[in-house]
Design an enzyme around this catalytic site. Structure first.
Site, PDB file in Angstrom:
ATOM      1  N   TYR A  24       0.778  -1.223   0.136  1.00  0.00           N
ATOM      2  CA  TYR A  24       0.104   0.012   0.097  1.00  0.00           C
ATOM      3  C   TYR A  24       0.734   1.170  -0.024  1.00  0.00           C
ATOM      4  O   TYR A  24       0.727   2.116   0.966  1.00  0.00           O
ATOM      5  CB  TYR A  24      -0.763   0.131   1.367  1.00  0.00           C
ATOM      6  CG  TYR A  24      -2.015   0.989   1.087  1.00  0.00           C
ATOM      7  CD1 TYR A  24      -3.173   0.678   0.260  1.00  0.00           C
ATOM      8  CD2 TYR A  24      -2.056   2.034   1.875  1.00  0.00           C
ATOM      9  CE1 TYR A  24      -3.998   1.636   0.387  1.00  0.00           C
ATOM     10  CE2 TYR A  24      -3.324   2.962   1.875  1.00  0.00           C
ATOM     11  CZ  TYR A  24      -4.165   2.589   1.120  1.00  0.00           C
ATOM     12  OH  TYR A  24      -5.221   3.595   1.171  1.00  0.00           O
ATOM     13  N   ARG A  47       1.970  -7.158   5.350  1.00  0.00           N
ATOM     14  CA  ARG A  47       2.887  -8.011   6.067  1.00  0.00           C
ATOM     15  C   ARG A  47       2.308  -7.541   7.617  1.00  0.00           C
ATOM     16  O   ARG A  47       1.821  -6.287   7.792  1.00  0.00           O
ATOM     17  CB  ARG A  47       4.182  -7.685   5.932  1.00  0.00           C
ATOM     18  CG  ARG A  47       4.778  -6.360   5.995  1.00  0.00           C
ATOM     19  CD  ARG A  47       6.330  -6.042   5.668  1.00  0.00           C
ATOM     20  NE  ARG A  47       6.362  -4.730   5.307  1.00  0.00           N
ATOM     21  CZ  ARG A  47       7.751  -4.300   4.956  1.00  0.00           C
ATOM     22  NH1 ARG A  47       8.738  -5.108   4.980  1.00  0.00           N
ATOM     23  NH2 ARG A  47       7.862  -2.985   4.932  1.00  0.00           N
ATOM     24  N   HIS A 106       5.482  -2.769 -13.306  1.00  0.00           N
ATOM     25  CA  HIS A 106       6.970  -2.851 -14.024  1.00  0.00           C
ATOM     26  C   HIS A 106       7.256  -4.021 -14.222  1.00  0.00           C
ATOM     27  O   HIS A 106       7.216  -5.119 -13.701  1.00  0.00           O
ATOM     28  CB  HIS A 106       7.893  -2.109 -12.723  1.00  0.00           C
ATOM     29  CG  HIS A 106       9.001  -1.618 -13.234  1.00  0.00           C
ATOM     30  ND1 HIS A 106       9.314  -1.387 -14.482  1.00  0.00           N
ATOM     31  CD2 HIS A 106      10.338  -1.252 -12.758  1.00  0.00           C
ATOM     32  CE1 HIS A 106      10.709  -1.062 -14.803  1.00  0.00           C
ATOM     33  NE2 HIS A 106      11.146  -0.878 -13.811  1.00  0.00           N
TER      34      HIS A 106
HETATM   35  N1  LIG Z   1       6.302   4.793  -7.639  1.00  0.00           N
HETATM   36  C1  LIG Z   1       5.677   5.018  -8.777  1.00  0.00           C
HETATM   37  O1  LIG Z   1       5.082   5.853  -9.131  1.00  0.00           O
HETATM   38  C2  LIG Z   1       5.661   3.957  -9.601  1.00  0.00           C
HETATM   39  C3  LIG Z   1       5.195   4.166 -11.143  1.00  0.00           C
HETATM   40  C4  LIG Z   1       4.900   3.109 -11.807  1.00  0.00           C
HETATM   41  C5  LIG Z   1       5.037   1.909 -11.577  1.00  0.00           C
HETATM   42  N2  LIG Z   1       5.692   1.312 -10.275  1.00  0.00           N
HETATM   43  C6  LIG Z   1       5.819   0.174  -9.820  1.00  0.00           C
HETATM   44  O2  LIG Z   1       5.058  -0.041  -9.057  1.00  0.00           O
HETATM   45  C7  LIG Z   1       5.386  -1.070  -8.011  1.00  0.00           C
HETATM   46  C8  LIG Z   1       5.288  -0.681  -6.473  1.00  0.00           C
HETATM   47  O3  LIG Z   1       6.248   0.706  -6.486  1.00  0.00           O
HETATM   48  P1  LIG Z   1       5.819   1.609  -5.494  1.00  0.00           P
HETATM   49  O4  LIG Z   1       6.605   2.830  -5.643  1.00  0.00           O
HETATM   50  O5  LIG Z   1       4.577   1.942  -5.257  1.00  0.00           O
HETATM   51  O6  LIG Z   1       6.264   0.717  -4.297  1.00  0.00           O
HETATM   52  P2  LIG Z   1       6.437   1.355  -2.445  1.00  0.00           P
HETATM   53  O7  LIG Z   1       5.646   2.603  -2.556  1.00  0.00           O
HETATM   54  O8  LIG Z   1       7.906   1.450  -2.173  1.00  0.00           O
HETATM   55  O9  LIG Z   1       5.789   0.317  -1.873  1.00  0.00           O
HETATM   56  C9  LIG Z   1       5.738   0.393  -0.595  1.00  0.00           C
HETATM   57  C10 LIG Z   1       4.675  -0.517  -0.016  1.00  0.00           C
HETATM   58  O10 LIG Z   1       5.379  -2.101  -0.046  1.00  0.00           O
HETATM   59  C11 LIG Z   1       5.228  -2.958   1.060  1.00  0.00           C
HETATM   60  N3  LIG Z   1       6.404  -3.591   1.184  1.00  0.00           N
HETATM   61  C12 LIG Z   1       7.619  -3.210   1.462  1.00  0.00           C
HETATM   62  N4  LIG Z   1       8.492  -4.286   1.613  1.00  0.00           N
HETATM   63  C13 LIG Z   1       7.634  -5.297   1.617  1.00  0.00           C
HETATM   64  C14 LIG Z   1       7.777  -6.805   2.051  1.00  0.00           C
HETATM   65  N5  LIG Z   1       9.100  -7.226   2.135  1.00  0.00           N
HETATM   66  N6  LIG Z   1       6.921  -7.482   1.944  1.00  0.00           N
HETATM   67  C15 LIG Z   1       5.490  -7.137   1.881  1.00  0.00           C
HETATM   68  N7  LIG Z   1       5.279  -5.765   1.644  1.00  0.00           N
HETATM   69  C16 LIG Z   1       6.378  -4.959   1.592  1.00  0.00           C
HETATM   70  C17 LIG Z   1       5.356  -1.597   1.979  1.00  0.00           C
HETATM   71  O11 LIG Z   1       4.583  -2.411   3.270  1.00  0.00           O
HETATM   72  P3  LIG Z   1       4.474  -1.552   4.734  1.00  0.00           P
HETATM   73  O12 LIG Z   1       3.221  -0.725   4.444  1.00  0.00           O
HETATM   74  O13 LIG Z   1       4.319  -2.565   5.690  1.00  0.00           O
HETATM   75  O14 LIG Z   1       5.782  -0.655   4.774  1.00  0.00           O
HETATM   76  C18 LIG Z   1       4.350  -0.624   1.572  1.00  0.00           C
HETATM   77  O15 LIG Z   1       2.925  -0.899   1.772  1.00  0.00           O
HETATM   78  C19 LIG Z   1       6.839  -1.183  -8.626  1.00  0.00           C
HETATM   79  O16 LIG Z   1       6.935  -2.335  -9.545  1.00  0.00           O
HETATM   80  C20 LIG Z   1       7.346  -0.086  -9.202  1.00  0.00           C
HETATM   81  O17 LIG Z   1       8.044  -0.316 -10.142  1.00  0.00           O
HETATM   82  C21 LIG Z   1       5.807   2.551  -9.417  1.00  0.00           C
END
Ligand SMILES: NC(=O)c1ccc[n+]([C@@H]2O[C@H](COP(=O)([O-])OP(=O)(O)OC[C@H]3O[C@@H](n4cnc5c(N)ncnc54)[C@H](OP(=O)(O)O)[C@@H]3O)[C@@H](O)[C@H]2O)c1
Length: 324
Positions: A24, A47, A106
């Site tokens: 999330y 988690r 991604h």
């Molecule tokens: N960021 C962007 O704008 C963007 C754009 C396009 C595509 N993407 C893609 O979307 C995907 C997600 O990226 P994001 O930037 O949204 O990620 P993010 O914000 O870093 O994700 C954070 C979430 O992941 C959970 N998490 C972290 N480590 C974990 C683990 N070991 N086990 C279970 N949950 C875990 C966290 O849990 P907690 O709540 O417990 O901390 C938190 O809810 C990636 O593939 C990325 O390349 C991202």
């Protein structure tokens, strides 16, 4: 190029199905809320002890521990950070239903082998081309964010339909969904991050600022010139394209850009860009990302500290504090 919009897409492959969103964060929050508002049955998988649980529940979403969310879902979306997706997949694989769909935003972890999905799963990509905050705000404004979609594995024959219905439900098809592949999306995205918008452009701004300051220009003036004008050109390019941007700036700026641009971004820069693309394709960046995670993100932490301490950042904060 095939660009599909809402009217071209059948939403029924997701009807009556449950979608588990794992994570999330930036994308997880936006995609779960958009799916929920589109009438999809969503559960957010977190988690134990997750700091995001309260926020997701307060937003009206059902939450569950990872195993439970995965076991109850027809579609599982991997929206935790890329570098932990291999470990996360191995943890949840036993709970994935036979014939379930596994989605990504991604292509990295499938393209570079961090995740090797089971043969009975459909594997799809819906990659919004921008941050989750904008994906959500555009959806709420009745608009959408353009995205790429792809299928890496079609075990059930439904993978294409599920991918498109998913992209429609998060709002991407209001702007357009473009057919791609995991490899194309991952390689182009990683290349751009290193060589162009996120790597190349900020370093160009820093080098320009440093050059002016070394030449005796006041840091505030150097910052306004080299950093402050970026938003102006970004908005113009977004509205009019690069040729259109050049048509509305002064002749002075246009001639300067013509004489200076290709002198700075010369054949050497283009050759190094080609090297970056080749390294990305060889998996060198994916390896570096996994090493970074294994080291506890040491290089990233050091780089963040160093960036905060520069004259450019101090000048930026001083101008911001003055309301600039
Ligand atoms: N960021 C962007 O704008 C963007 C754009 C396009 C595509 N993407 C893609 O979307 C995907 C997600 O990226 P994001 O930037 O949204 O990620 P993010 O914000 O870093 O994700 C954070 C979430 O992941 C959970 N998490 C972290 N480590 C974990 C683990 N070991 N086990 C279970 N949950 C875990 C966290 O849990 P907690 O709540 O417990 O901390 C938190 O809810 C990636 O593939 C990325 O390349 C991202």
């Amino acid at each position: 190029m095939e660009l599909l919009r809402d009217a071209d897409i059948d939403p029924s492959p997701l009807a009556g199905k449950r979608v588990a969103i794992l994570g999330y964060g930036n994308q997880g929050r936006a995609q779960s809320l958009n799916l929920h508002d589109s009438g999809i049955d969503v559960v957010v998988g977190l988690r134990g002890g997750s700091g995001s649980a309260n926020e997701a529940e307060a937003a009206g979403l059902r939450i569950a521990l990872l195993d439970e969310a995965v076991g109850s879902a027809d579609v599982v979306m991997m929206l935790a950070p890329d570098e932990i997706q291999g470990a996360l997949y191995r943890e949840i694989e036993p709970q994935l239903r036979q014939g379930a769909a596994l989605g990504f935003s991604h292509g990295l972890s499938v393209r570079f082998g961090l995740v090797a999905p089971r043969a009975d799963l459909d594997v799809f990509l819906v990659a919004p081309k921008g941050p989750g905050t904008a994906l959500r705000s555009l959806y709420q404004a009745g608009k959408g964010m353009i995205g790429l979609w792809a299928v890496a594995q079609d075990a059930t024959g439904d993978a294409r339909g599920i991918a498109l219905a998913y992209g429609r439900a998060i709002g991407c098809a209001r702007a357009g969904l473009i057919a791609s592949t995991f490899a194309e999306e991952a390689e182009a995205d990683l290349f751009n991050e290193q060589a162009v918008v996120w790597g190349g452009v900020p370093e160009l701004l820093i080098a320009g600022f440093d050059t002016l300051v070394a030449g005796g220009v006041a840091p505030e003036v150097a910052l306004l010139e080299c950093v402050g004008e970026l938003k102006l050109i970004a908005d113009l390019i977004d509205e009019r394209g690069i040729a259109g941007m050049r048509e509305v700036i002064s002749n002075t700026a246009e001639l300067g850009a013509m004489l200076g641009g290709t002198r700075i971004v010369d054949a050497g820069v283009r050759a190094r860009m080609a090297e970056v693309l080749a390294e990305v394709r060889a998996g060198r960046f994916a390896e570096a990302l996994q090493r970074e995670e294994a080291s506890g993100y040491q290089r990233l932490e050091t780089a963040r500290e160093q960036a905060r301490a520069t004259l450019l950042e101090q000048t930026f904060r001083r101008l911001k504090d003055l309301g600039g």
